[in-house]
Design an enzyme around this catalytic site. Structure first.
Site, PDB file in Angstrom:
ATOM      1  N   LYS A  91     -31.731 -25.267 -24.655  1.00  0.00           N
ATOM      2  CA  LYS A  91     -30.611 -25.034 -23.851  1.00  0.00           C
ATOM      3  C   LYS A  91     -30.250 -25.961 -22.933  1.00  0.00           C
ATOM      4  O   LYS A  91     -31.486 -26.191 -22.341  1.00  0.00           O
ATOM      5  CB  LYS A  91     -30.760 -23.416 -23.427  1.00  0.00           C
ATOM      6  CG  LYS A  91     -29.562 -22.833 -22.809  1.00  0.00           C
ATOM      7  CD  LYS A  91     -29.739 -21.195 -22.541  1.00  0.00           C
ATOM      8  CE  LYS A  91     -28.800 -20.573 -21.740  1.00  0.00           C
ATOM      9  NZ  LYS A  91     -29.090 -19.282 -21.594  1.00  0.00           N
TER      10      LYS A  91
ATOM     11  N   GLY B 198     -22.119 -23.928 -26.650  1.00  0.00           N
ATOM     12  CA  GLY B 198     -21.538 -24.866 -26.183  1.00  0.00           C
ATOM     13  C   GLY B 198     -22.561 -25.876 -25.182  1.00  0.00           C
ATOM     14  O   GLY B 198     -22.280 -26.903 -24.813  1.00  0.00           O
TER      15      GLY B 198
ATOM     16  N   ASP C  57     -20.955 -11.461 -27.749  1.00  0.00           N
ATOM     17  CA  ASP C  57     -21.584 -12.751 -28.335  1.00  0.00           C
ATOM     18  C   ASP C  57     -22.988 -12.726 -27.542  1.00  0.00           C
ATOM     19  O   ASP C  57     -23.855 -13.393 -28.060  1.00  0.00           O
ATOM     20  CB  ASP C  57     -20.757 -13.948 -28.012  1.00  0.00           C
ATOM     21  CG  ASP C  57     -20.402 -13.672 -26.554  1.00  0.00           C
ATOM     22  OD1 ASP C  57     -19.623 -12.861 -26.112  1.00  0.00           O
ATOM     23  OD2 ASP C  57     -20.810 -14.757 -25.722  1.00  0.00           O
TER      24      ASP C  57
ATOM     25  N   ASP D   8     -29.742 -13.812 -23.529  1.00  0.00           N
ATOM     26  CA  ASP D   8     -28.961 -14.568 -22.816  1.00  0.00           C
ATOM     27  C   ASP D   8     -28.987 -14.071 -21.267  1.00  0.00           C
ATOM     28  O   ASP D   8     -28.514 -13.031 -20.877  1.00  0.00           O
ATOM     29  CB  ASP D   8     -27.204 -14.233 -23.151  1.00  0.00           C
ATOM     30  CG  ASP D   8     -26.748 -15.715 -22.834  1.00  0.00           C
ATOM     31  OD1 ASP D   8     -26.800 -16.232 -21.817  1.00  0.00           O
ATOM     32  OD2 ASP D   8     -25.821 -16.056 -23.550  1.00  0.00           O
TER      33      ASP D   8
HETATM   34  P1  AMP Z   1     -22.822 -17.404 -21.648  1.00  0.00           P
HETATM   35  O1  AMP Z   1     -22.199 -16.828 -20.655  1.00  0.00           O
HETATM   36  O2  AMP Z   1     -24.257 -18.165 -21.553  1.00  0.00           O
HETATM   37  O3  AMP Z   1     -23.074 -16.274 -22.879  1.00  0.00           O
HETATM   38  O4  AMP Z   1     -21.796 -18.561 -22.376  1.00  0.00           O
HETATM   39  C1  AMP Z   1     -20.612 -18.237 -22.771  1.00  0.00           C
HETATM   40  C2  AMP Z   1     -19.855 -19.467 -23.464  1.00  0.00           C
HETATM   41  O5  AMP Z   1     -19.758 -20.633 -22.544  1.00  0.00           O
HETATM   42  C3  AMP Z   1     -20.811 -20.013 -24.777  1.00  0.00           C
HETATM   43  O6  AMP Z   1     -20.057 -20.348 -25.437  1.00  0.00           O
HETATM   44  C4  AMP Z   1     -21.591 -21.060 -23.969  1.00  0.00           C
HETATM   45  O7  AMP Z   1     -22.043 -22.099 -24.876  1.00  0.00           O
HETATM   46  C5  AMP Z   1     -20.509 -21.595 -23.079  1.00  0.00           C
HETATM   47  N1  AMP Z   1     -20.996 -22.410 -21.846  1.00  0.00           N
HETATM   48  C6  AMP Z   1     -21.759 -21.741 -20.915  1.00  0.00           C
HETATM   49  N2  AMP Z   1     -21.951 -22.696 -20.034  1.00  0.00           N
HETATM   50  C7  AMP Z   1     -21.769 -23.984 -20.579  1.00  0.00           C
HETATM   51  C8  AMP Z   1     -21.994 -25.456 -20.119  1.00  0.00           C
HETATM   52  N3  AMP Z   1     -22.449 -25.508 -18.958  1.00  0.00           N
HETATM   53  N4  AMP Z   1     -21.124 -26.458 -21.159  1.00  0.00           N
HETATM   54  C9  AMP Z   1     -20.765 -26.008 -21.911  1.00  0.00           C
HETATM   55  N5  AMP Z   1     -20.585 -24.562 -22.562  1.00  0.00           N
HETATM   56  C10 AMP Z   1     -20.986 -23.705 -21.759  1.00  0.00           C
HETATM   57 MG    MG Z   2     -24.086 -16.311 -24.546  1.00  0.00          MG
END
Ligand code: AMP
Ligand code: MG
Length: 477
Positions: free
Chosen positions: A110, A89, A252, A262
């Site tokens: 990122k 995302g 994930d 991550d």
């Molecule tokens: P994470 O906690 O980093 O593993 O993120 C979990 C999900 O949320 C993943 O699909 C990320 O791409 C999405 N995500 C986290 N932060 C953002 C953001 N600021 N904008 C868009 N998607 C996000």
């Molecule tokens: Mg992640």
């Protein structure tokens, strides 16, 4: 600079596994921390990286030669709840470059802007979490633990809105063996796409376990599961060795490569607490320090379910056996790790209890995890461990008389320096206010974690005072 990306994903995975997307426009990114060692490992000139054009290109503006930017699709279990589609995302895979040994690594941005997988998010990243990822992942690498790393961090010049208000925006370039996640397999299973599933498994074998090519087809996928189990057990046991709490062990965020990936609300523990949690969103303590092996086991069971359709028709029973064996393998790995930390060269049936007794006393005394093992290594028992020390000395009586070997075993297992949370937070605050030197100093010290940094750097060894303790970390998304 001359390098040329390839992108192996379209060759290996079906089109529904990725979405081609350009990074958001950015005026003139300003470099923050640069990972000189990592640049050199890929033959990238660090001076070029720090130059205006080098920084801009390494964060995707303009795209480097050969880059084929894409957001990868995946699914996953988040805090135990299945989410049929997640995906990058706020990240974009650029492609791969070989390191100096010829091993291909993914390069991924990122904080590069929205993608079709952004859901409610802005696709951006803030300076604090971006620098945190570089510092903590580099510490992990220096500790000898498999991990993704960060090549460069840069300020975008744009503010991003977070819980506490606007923060300076930033972007990083992440380098990892691959981005095949347990959640990649869940994505294909959720879509009932067995061809995609097989493609992902074949990619995992080709990229990470090429020696499995010698196994016949259905059996090969069972061995793949066994290899991933081995790597995951090793990884999580290594986290426990250094007092690391990942914080978001959703499926994930678990990799087929066995790398740490991550870096969100993760942290290294100061005083020992078996159930320590840092993540502000982990209210139930699902991902607490001592729960990490159980969670890894649970996550491996989810991966096993995904791989099952690729295996022999009667594979279920043997897969259940493989999964049920994980806790014992974890215990054996943990015992072995604790023996290294205590400098024990032989195995005795009482070793598990000896390790547990130490941790219980450490918790009771609220003693510092890292410094306690350093003290044991120097043969300087703190007062609180007097009773335990007697047992330890008795145990040492069963060891061969090889003090040097024992010393070097301990020196290699017990870091002197970890990226202590209060120092990380302090460095991030300074960087937010324009002063990068605390982050640079911290980076320099954590790059040699098994060495005493010397008289002028003892602050890096000191646990936080009560008023310096950072009780919680935020993923900052
Ligand atoms: P994470 O906690 O980093 O593993 O993120 C979990 C999900 O949320 C993943 O699909 C990320 O791409 C999405 N995500 C986290 N932060 C953002 C953001 N600021 N904008 C868009 N998607 C996000
Ligand atoms: Mg992640």
């Amino acid at each position: 600079m001359s390098f040329k990306f390839i992108n192996r994903y379209p060759d290996w995975l079906p089109p529904e596994a990725f979405f081609r997307q350009k990074p958001m426009p950015m005026k003139s990114p300003v470099p923050l921390l640069i990972n000189t060692q990592l640049a050199q490992a890929f033959g990238i000139d660090p001076e070029w990286l720090a130059s205006g054009s080098g920084t801009a290109m390494s964060v995707g503006h303009p795209l480097p030669p050969g880059a084929d930017p894409m957001a990868l699709a995946y699914a996953g279990h988040q805090f135990g709840t299945p989410v049929p589609q997640l995906g990058d995302g706020r990240a974009l895979l650029l492609g791969q470059l070989p390191d100096q040994q010829g091993v291909l690594h993914d390069f991924q941005l990122k904080g590069s802007g929205p993608t079709p997988f952004s859901r409610m998010g802005d696709g951006r990243a803030a300076l604090g979490p971006v620098l945190r990822e570089l510092l903590v992942s580099e510490a992990m690498h220096a500790l000898g633990i498999p991990t993704s790393r960060v090549l460069i961090t840069a300020k975008t010049g744009e503010a991003v809105l977070r819980q506490t208000g606007p923060e300076p925006g930033a972007i990083l370039t992440r380098v990892a063996r691959s981005h095949l996640r347990f959640g990649t397999f869940e994505y294909f299973i959720n879509r009932h796409d067995l061809d995609g599933l097989k493609a992902a498994a074949d990619a995992a074998i080709a990229w990470h376990y090429p020696e499995l090519a010698e196994y016949e087809a259905p059996a090969r996928y069972r061995v793949l599961l066994e290899r991933v189990i081995e790597h995951t057990i090793t990884l999580v046991t290594e986290w426990l060795r250094v007092g690391f709490i990942h914080g978001v062990m959703n499926t994930d965020n678990m990799m087929l490569s066995g790398e740490t990936l991550d870096y969100g609300p993760c942290a290294f523990m100061d005083h020992f607490s078996a159930q320590r949690v840092f993540s502000s969103v982990d209210r139930g303590g699902r991902y607490a320090f001592n729960r990490q092996p159980y969670v890894a086991h649970w996550n491996l069971a989810r991966l096993a379910e995904c791989l099952l359709p690729l295996m022999e028709e009667d594979a279920l029973e043997s897969v259940i056996e493989i999964i049920n064996a994980v806790p014992d393998q974890f215990q054996a790995g943990h015992d072995q790790m604790m023996r290294r930390k205590l400098g024990l060269l032989t195995e005795q049936p009482t070793d598990t209890a000896l390790g547990e007794a130490l941790l219980a006393a450490m918790e009771e005394a609220q003693a510092d995890y890292t410094n306690t093992f350093s003290a044991i290594g120097r043969n300087e028992p703190p007062a609180w461990m007097a009773d335990w020390w007697l047992k330890y000395e008795q145990r040492l009586g069963l060891e061969p008389d090889q003090p040097r070997k024992r010393q070097s075993l301990m020196a290699a297992a017990n870091p002197v320096v970890i990226p202590r949370n209060h120092l990380v937070e302090r460095a991030l605050h300074a960087a937010e206010n324009g002063d990068l030197s605390p982050a640079e100093n911290l980076l320099a010290v954590i790059q040699s974690p098994y060495q005493d940094p010397g008289r002028n750097a003892q602050e890096f060894l000191r646990p936080p005072q009560p008023d310096e303790i950072i009780p919680a970390t935020f993923c900052g998304t």
